[in-house]
Design a protein around this motif. Structure first.
Motif, PDB file in Angstrom:
ATOM      1  N   ARG A  20      66.260  16.676-101.335  1.00 31.22           N
ATOM      2  CA  ARG A  20      67.526  17.367-101.622  1.00 31.22           C
ATOM      3  C   ARG A  20      68.703  16.499-101.172  1.00 31.22           C
ATOM      4  N   ARG A  21      69.910  16.904-101.547  1.00 27.70           N
ATOM      5  CA  ARG A  21      71.118  16.124-101.235  1.00 27.70           C
ATOM      6  C   ARG A  21      71.675  16.563 -99.871  1.00 27.70           C
ATOM      7  N   TRP A  22      70.943  16.196 -98.817  1.00 27.32           N
ATOM      8  CA  TRP A  22      71.313  16.604 -97.468  1.00 27.32           C
ATOM      9  C   TRP A  22      72.032  15.478 -96.731  1.00 27.32           C
ATOM     10  N   THR A  23      72.824  15.874 -95.755  1.00 21.16           N
ATOM     11  CA  THR A  23      73.444  14.959 -94.793  1.00 21.16           C
ATOM     12  C   THR A  23      73.343  15.622 -93.429  1.00 21.16           C
ATOM     13  N   TYR A  24      73.048  14.832 -92.411  1.00 25.22           N
ATOM     14  CA  TYR A  24      72.940  15.367 -91.049  1.00 25.22           C
ATOM     15  C   TYR A  24      74.051  14.749 -90.213  1.00 25.22           C
TER      16      TYR A  24
END
Length: 235
Positions: free
Chosen positions: A171-175
Motif C-alpha cells: 500500500r501507499r504508506w509512509t511512517y
C-alpha cells in the motif's frame, strides 16, 4: 486536498489539523468519540466523526473521498492525560501493530489513498543496523532523558513492530518517526529531514516541537517524498 486525521484531538493530531486547515485543505477529523469536539468546532472546512482505528470495516467506510489519511493514534488522549496514555501503551504495546494491520486492511479497497502513520523514534538507528528499541541500555537512557518510565520500552518496541507491519505491505504508506524529544512549542518551519537515523542538533539532542512535526507531516501529505518509507525530522 481532502485529509483525514485519526487522533485529531491529540497533541500532534490537533496540530496537523490546524496546519492543514491553514493551508486550505479540507479535513475529516476522527477521534474515538467526536461528539464533544464536533459541538465545539467553529472552523470552516472541517467535519468530525467517531472512529475506532482498530476496526477495519469502520476505517474502510471513512476512506471514500480522502486523498490521504494521517494516523496519530495513541491509546487514551495524551494531550489531556499523558500518564494514562503511557500506562495504556505499556499495558498493551501490541496495539500499535494491531492498528497498523487494521489501517492496511481498510486500504485494500482504496489503494489510491495514501496513509501516513505517526509512530515513534525507537525504530531509528543509533548505529548502523541497530535501532534504539533493540539497544536496551541506550533506550533506558533516552527514556530517562525525556521523562518516561523505563517500562515504556515495551511501547517503544510496539511502535517498531508497527513499522515492520507496514514494511510488509504494498500500500501507499509512509511512517513518520518524530524526534526523541517532542512536545508542544513553537512553529518555526525550520527543521531538517532525515530517514533512518535521528536528526540531532549541535548539542546532540534529537528534538522537535509538535508544531513543526505537523508542518513536516502536511508537507509530506502535499508532496510525497517517502512512499513506502520512513522519515524523521529534528532541529
Amino acid at each position: 486536498m481532502y485529509v483525514g486525521v485519526v487522533g485529531a484531538t491529540g497533541t500532534i493530531g490537533s496540530r496537523v489539523v490546524a496546519e492543514a486547515l491553514e493551508r486550505g485543505h479540507h479535513i475529516r477529523a476522527f477521534s474515538r468519540d467526536a461528539t464533544g469536539a464536533a459541538a465545539r468546532e467553529t472552523r470552516e472546512n472541517i467535519t468530525w466523526a467517531s472512529l475506532d482505528v482498530l476496526d477495519p470495516v469502520g476505517i474502510t467506510a471513512a476512506l471514500p473521498g480522502l486523498d490521504v489519511l494521517i494516523s496519530a493514534f495513541q491509546p487514551g488522549n495524551a494531550a489531556q492525560d499523558m500518564t494514562d496514555t503511557v500506562r495504556r501503551s505499556i499495558a498493551d504495546a501490541g496495539i500499535y501493530a494491531t492498528a497498523a494491520r487494521a489501517l492496511l486492511k481498510a486500504l485494500e479497497s482504496h489503494p489510491r489513498t495514501r496513509l501516513i502513520v505517526i509512530g515513534g523514534a525507537g525504530s531509528l538507528e543509533v548505529e548502523p543496523g541497530v535501532v534504539l528499541a533493540d539497544a536496551e541500555e541506550r533506550l533506558h537512557e533516552t527514556l530517562d532523558e525525556v521523562g518516561l518510565p523505563r517500562a515504556y520500552a515495551a511501547a517503544v518496541r510496539g511502535h517498531r513492530d508497527a513499522l515492520n507491519v507496514l514494511r510488509t505491505s504494498n500500500r501507499r504508506w509512509t511512517y513518520f518517526s518524530p524526534a526523541e524529544d517532542i512536545a508542544p512549542g513553537e512553529r518555526t518551519g525550520r527543521f531538517r529531514v532525515g530517514e533512518d537515523q535521528p536528526v540531532r542538533d549541535a548539542e546532540g539532542r534529537s528534538r522537535v516541537s509538535a508544531e513543526d512535526a505537523a508542518v513536516a507531516l502536511v508537507d509530506e501529505a502535499e508532496l510525497p517524498r517517502f512512499v513506502q518509507r520512513r522519515f524523521t525530522v529534528g532541529y
